[in-house]
Design a protein around this motif. Structure first.
Motif, PDB file in Angstrom:
ATOM      1  N   THR A  57     -69.130  13.761   5.424  1.00  0.00           N
ATOM      2  CA  THR A  57     -69.788  15.033   5.103  1.00  0.00           C
ATOM      3  C   THR A  57     -70.271  15.101   3.660  1.00  0.00           C
ATOM      4  OG1 THR A  57     -67.698  16.052   4.433  1.00  0.00           O
ATOM      5  CG2 THR A  57     -68.348  16.288   6.763  1.00  0.00           C
ATOM      6  N   GLY A  58     -69.927  14.088   2.850  1.00  0.00           N
ATOM      7  CA  GLY A  58     -70.265  14.122   1.433  1.00  0.00           C
ATOM      8  C   GLY A  58     -69.182  14.743   0.577  1.00  0.00           C
ATOM      9  N   LEU A  59     -68.156  15.300   1.231  1.00  0.00           N
ATOM     10  CA  LEU A  59     -67.079  15.938   0.472  1.00  0.00           C
ATOM     11  C   LEU A  59     -66.238  14.930  -0.314  1.00  0.00           C
ATOM     12  CD1 LEU A  59     -65.974  18.619   3.065  1.00  0.00           C
ATOM     13  CD2 LEU A  59     -66.903  19.071   0.783  1.00  0.00           C
ATOM     14  N   ALA A  60     -66.080  13.730   0.201  1.00  0.00           N
ATOM     15  CA  ALA A  60     -65.299  12.714  -0.517  1.00  0.00           C
ATOM     16  C   ALA A  60     -65.980  12.377  -1.838  1.00  0.00           C
ATOM     17  CB  ALA A  60     -65.112  11.466   0.341  1.00  0.00           C
ATOM     18  N   LYS A  61     -67.275  12.177  -1.797  1.00  0.00           N
ATOM     19  CA  LYS A  61     -68.024  11.896  -3.030  1.00  0.00           C
ATOM     20  C   LYS A  61     -67.879  13.052  -4.006  1.00  0.00           C
ATOM     21  CE  LYS A  61     -72.575  10.603  -4.688  1.00  0.00           C
ATOM     22  NZ  LYS A  61     -73.645  11.475  -5.061  1.00  0.00           N
ATOM     23  N   GLU A  62     -68.003  14.264  -3.511  1.00  0.00           N
ATOM     24  CA  GLU A  62     -67.910  15.447  -4.361  1.00  0.00           C
ATOM     25  C   GLU A  62     -66.526  15.578  -5.002  1.00  0.00           C
ATOM     26  OE1 GLU A  62     -68.463  20.297  -4.047  1.00  0.00           O
ATOM     27  OE2 GLU A  62     -69.153  19.048  -2.383  1.00  0.00           O
ATOM     28  N   ILE A  63     -65.492  15.366  -4.225  1.00  0.00           N
ATOM     29  CA  ILE A  63     -64.129  15.524  -4.752  1.00  0.00           C
ATOM     30  C   ILE A  63     -63.820  14.428  -5.776  1.00  0.00           C
ATOM     31  CG2 ILE A  63     -62.751  14.230  -3.056  1.00  0.00           C
ATOM     32  CD1 ILE A  63     -60.874  16.649  -2.903  1.00  0.00           C
ATOM     33  N   LEU A  76     -58.268   2.328  -9.158  1.00  0.00           N
ATOM     34  CA  LEU A  76     -57.806   2.714  -7.827  1.00  0.00           C
ATOM     35  C   LEU A  76     -57.397   1.477  -7.066  1.00  0.00           C
ATOM     36  CD1 LEU A  76     -59.991   2.009  -5.346  1.00  0.00           C
ATOM     37  CD2 LEU A  76     -61.256   3.826  -6.455  1.00  0.00           C
ATOM     38  N   GLU A  77     -56.604   1.692  -6.040  1.00  0.00           N
ATOM     39  CA  GLU A  77     -56.245   0.600  -5.146  1.00  0.00           C
ATOM     40  C   GLU A  77     -56.300   1.103  -3.715  1.00  0.00           C
ATOM     41  OE1 GLU A  77     -52.649  -0.586  -7.162  1.00  0.00           O
ATOM     42  OE2 GLU A  77     -51.497   1.001  -6.216  1.00  0.00           O
ATOM     43  N   THR A  78     -56.666   0.186  -2.830  1.00  0.00           N
ATOM     44  CA  THR A  78     -56.833   0.563  -1.432  1.00  0.00           C
ATOM     45  C   THR A  78     -56.492  -0.637  -0.551  1.00  0.00           C
ATOM     46  OG1 THR A  78     -58.337   1.636   0.138  1.00  0.00           O
ATOM     47  CG2 THR A  78     -59.327   0.038  -1.367  1.00  0.00           C
ATOM     48  N   LEU A  79     -56.597  -0.423   0.726  1.00  0.00           N
ATOM     49  CA  LEU A  79     -56.324  -1.483   1.702  1.00  0.00           C
ATOM     50  C   LEU A  79     -57.633  -2.165   2.089  1.00  0.00           C
ATOM     51  CD1 LEU A  79     -53.828   0.649   3.749  1.00  0.00           C
ATOM     52  CD2 LEU A  79     -53.228  -1.390   2.439  1.00  0.00           C
ATOM     53  N   SER A  80     -57.574  -3.458   2.339  1.00  0.00           N
ATOM     54  CA  SER A  80     -58.790  -4.241   2.561  1.00  0.00           C
ATOM     55  C   SER A  80     -59.604  -3.762   3.758  1.00  0.00           C
ATOM     56  CB  SER A  80     -58.464  -5.726   2.712  1.00  0.00           C
ATOM     57  OG  SER A  80     -57.584  -5.921   3.798  1.00  0.00           O
ATOM     58  N   LEU A 106     -67.881   3.722  -0.489  1.00  0.00           N
ATOM     59  CA  LEU A 106     -68.033   4.935  -1.281  1.00  0.00           C
ATOM     60  C   LEU A 106     -67.684   4.663  -2.741  1.00  0.00           C
ATOM     61  CD1 LEU A 106     -68.434   7.985  -1.707  1.00  0.00           C
ATOM     62  CD2 LEU A 106     -66.062   8.295  -0.956  1.00  0.00           C
ATOM     63  N   TYR A 107     -66.570   3.992  -2.986  1.00  0.00           N
ATOM     64  CA  TYR A 107     -66.159   3.700  -4.359  1.00  0.00           C
ATOM     65  C   TYR A 107     -67.223   2.862  -5.077  1.00  0.00           C
ATOM     66  CZ  TYR A 107     -61.528   5.163  -2.647  1.00  0.00           C
ATOM     67  OH  TYR A 107     -60.489   5.858  -2.092  1.00  0.00           O
ATOM     68  N   ILE A 108     -67.766   1.860  -4.397  1.00  0.00           N
ATOM     69  CA  ILE A 108     -68.809   1.025  -5.004  1.00  0.00           C
ATOM     70  C   ILE A 108     -70.049   1.863  -5.316  1.00  0.00           C
ATOM     71  CG2 ILE A 108     -70.428  -0.866  -4.518  1.00  0.00           C
ATOM     72  CD1 ILE A 108     -67.983  -2.221  -3.034  1.00  0.00           C
ATOM     73  N   ASN A 109     -70.424   2.737  -4.381  1.00  0.00           N
ATOM     74  CA  ASN A 109     -71.576   3.619  -4.619  1.00  0.00           C
ATOM     75  C   ASN A 109     -71.356   4.543  -5.808  1.00  0.00           C
ATOM     76  OD1 ASN A 109     -73.058   2.533  -2.530  1.00  0.00           O
ATOM     77  ND2 ASN A 109     -72.479   4.100  -1.053  1.00  0.00           N
ATOM     78  N   LEU A 110     -70.103   4.838  -6.120  1.00  0.00           N
ATOM     79  CA  LEU A 110     -69.773   5.695  -7.257  1.00  0.00           C
ATOM     80  C   LEU A 110     -69.582   4.898  -8.551  1.00  0.00           C
ATOM     81  CD1 LEU A 110     -67.390   8.192  -5.463  1.00  0.00           C
ATOM     82  CD2 LEU A 110     -69.559   8.757  -6.562  1.00  0.00           C
ATOM     83  N   GLY A 111     -69.805   3.585  -8.485  1.00  0.00           N
ATOM     84  CA  GLY A 111     -69.757   2.770  -9.691  1.00  0.00           C
ATOM     85  C   GLY A 111     -68.478   1.990  -9.913  1.00  0.00           C
ATOM     86  N   PHE A 112     -67.572   1.991  -8.966  1.00  0.00           N
ATOM     87  CA  PHE A 112     -66.349   1.193  -9.091  1.00  0.00           C
ATOM     88  C   PHE A 112     -66.674  -0.264  -8.789  1.00  0.00           C
ATOM     89  CE2 PHE A 112     -64.497   5.359  -8.655  1.00  0.00           C
ATOM     90  CZ  PHE A 112     -63.299   5.295  -9.369  1.00  0.00           C
ATOM     91  N   GLN A 113     -65.948  -1.156  -9.458  1.00  0.00           N
ATOM     92  CA  GLN A 113     -66.103  -2.594  -9.224  1.00  0.00           C
ATOM     93  C   GLN A 113     -64.738  -3.194  -8.924  1.00  0.00           C
ATOM     94  OE1 GLN A 113     -67.951  -3.715 -12.983  1.00  0.00           O
ATOM     95  NE2 GLN A 113     -69.957  -3.621 -12.017  1.00  0.00           N
ATOM     96  N   THR A 114     -64.722  -4.197  -8.056  1.00  0.00           N
ATOM     97  CA  THR A 114     -63.452  -4.836  -7.728  1.00  0.00           C
ATOM     98  C   THR A 114     -62.976  -5.669  -8.916  1.00  0.00           C
ATOM     99  OG1 THR A 114     -64.573  -6.688  -6.671  1.00  0.00           O
ATOM    100  CG2 THR A 114     -63.851  -4.902  -5.242  1.00  0.00           C
ATOM    101  N   ILE A 115     -61.658  -5.755  -9.055  1.00  0.00           N
ATOM    102  CA  ILE A 115     -61.030  -6.606 -10.056  1.00  0.00           C
ATOM    103  C   ILE A 115     -60.065  -7.540  -9.343  1.00  0.00           C
ATOM    104  CG2 ILE A 115     -61.366  -4.983 -11.972  1.00  0.00           C
ATOM    105  CD1 ILE A 115     -58.427  -4.092 -11.608  1.00  0.00           C
ATOM    106  N   ASP A 116     -59.597  -8.549 -10.053  1.00  0.00           N
ATOM    107  CA  ASP A 116     -58.827  -9.623  -9.418  1.00  0.00           C
ATOM    108  C   ASP A 116     -57.338  -9.381  -9.274  1.00  0.00           C
ATOM    109  OD1 ASP A 116     -61.130 -11.141  -9.077  1.00  0.00           O
ATOM    110  OD2 ASP A 116     -60.927 -12.068 -11.059  1.00  0.00           O
ATOM    111  N   ALA A 117     -56.803  -8.381  -9.968  1.00  0.00           N
ATOM    112  CA  ALA A 117     -55.360  -8.156  -9.935  1.00  0.00           C
ATOM    113  C   ALA A 117     -55.076  -6.678 -10.175  1.00  0.00           C
ATOM    114  CB  ALA A 117     -54.676  -9.005 -11.007  1.00  0.00           C
ATOM    115  N   PRO A 118     -53.924  -6.216  -9.732  1.00  0.00           N
ATOM    116  CA  PRO A 118     -53.595  -4.798  -9.942  1.00  0.00           C
ATOM    117  C   PRO A 118     -53.312  -4.492 -11.409  1.00  0.00           C
ATOM    118  CG  PRO A 118     -51.739  -5.950  -8.979  1.00  0.00           C
ATOM    119  CD  PRO A 118     -52.867  -6.927  -9.013  1.00  0.00           C
ATOM    120  N   LEU A 119     -53.466  -3.218 -11.748  1.00  0.00           N
ATOM    121  CA  LEU A 119     -53.108  -2.724 -13.077  1.00  0.00           C
ATOM    122  C   LEU A 119     -51.890  -1.818 -12.935  1.00  0.00           C
ATOM    123  CD1 LEU A 119     -56.619  -1.658 -14.465  1.00  0.00           C
ATOM    124  CD2 LEU A 119     -55.419  -3.837 -14.811  1.00  0.00           C
TER     125      LEU A 119
END
Length: 159
Positions: free
Chosen positions: A93-99, A117-121, A129-142
């Protein structure tokens, strides 16, 4: 639909939404938000400094939410996007992007310069959605979130 800050009365409803999503997707329960000891007290958790949790409410029913908080055991300039879960009826619905955008504005206002952020594969829609918002994958957790089952880690520079 109303986007608003979490209130004490929302604790049980948002915990149920999060657990239901895990059950719906047959996602791991251990090493994820499902097993977090704080899951039933999110209102209280998000009263700390530099924290915010927003919920989506429709006709008095909480159908989703998303939060931001300092990254556990991370540098003070890094925040974490947390517990972003939506019931099926409000997905797409677009609400995830908005929130998320509201959470990121809050993060910038609170002097965070990186959001993690971290998520499941297999949560491909969320990753898109995260990529569309400008997030990029990294190689290890923080930090040290305790979410050992999450195998996708992402960051976004906050400008």
């Amino acid at each position: 639909m109303i986007l608003r800050k979490i209130e004490p009365k929302d604790n049980a409803q948002i915990a149920k939404v999060i657990r239901t999503v895990f059950e719906e997707l047959d996602a791991p329960k251990v090493g994820t938000a499902y097993a977090d000891p704080i899951l039933d007290t999110l209102y209280e958790v998000y009263q700390n400094d530099r924290t915010l949790y927003l919920v989506v409410e429709k006709e008095g029913v909480v159908l989703g939410g998303c939060g931001i908080a300092p990254l556990e055991n991370g540098a003070s300039h890094i925040c974490e996007l947390q517990k972003m879960y939506f019931a099926p009826e409000i997905r797409g619905t677009g609400l995830a992007k908005e929130i998320i955008e509201k959470c990121l504005i809050f993060a910038k206002e609170n002097n965070f310069t990186v959001c993690y952020l971290e998520t499941l594969s297999f949560m491909k829609a969320a990753q898109k959605l995260y990529i569309n918002l400008g997030f990029q994958t990294i190689d290890a957790p923080l930090g040290c979130t305790g979410h050992s089952s999450c195998e996708v880690w992402m960051t976004k520079e906050l400008h």
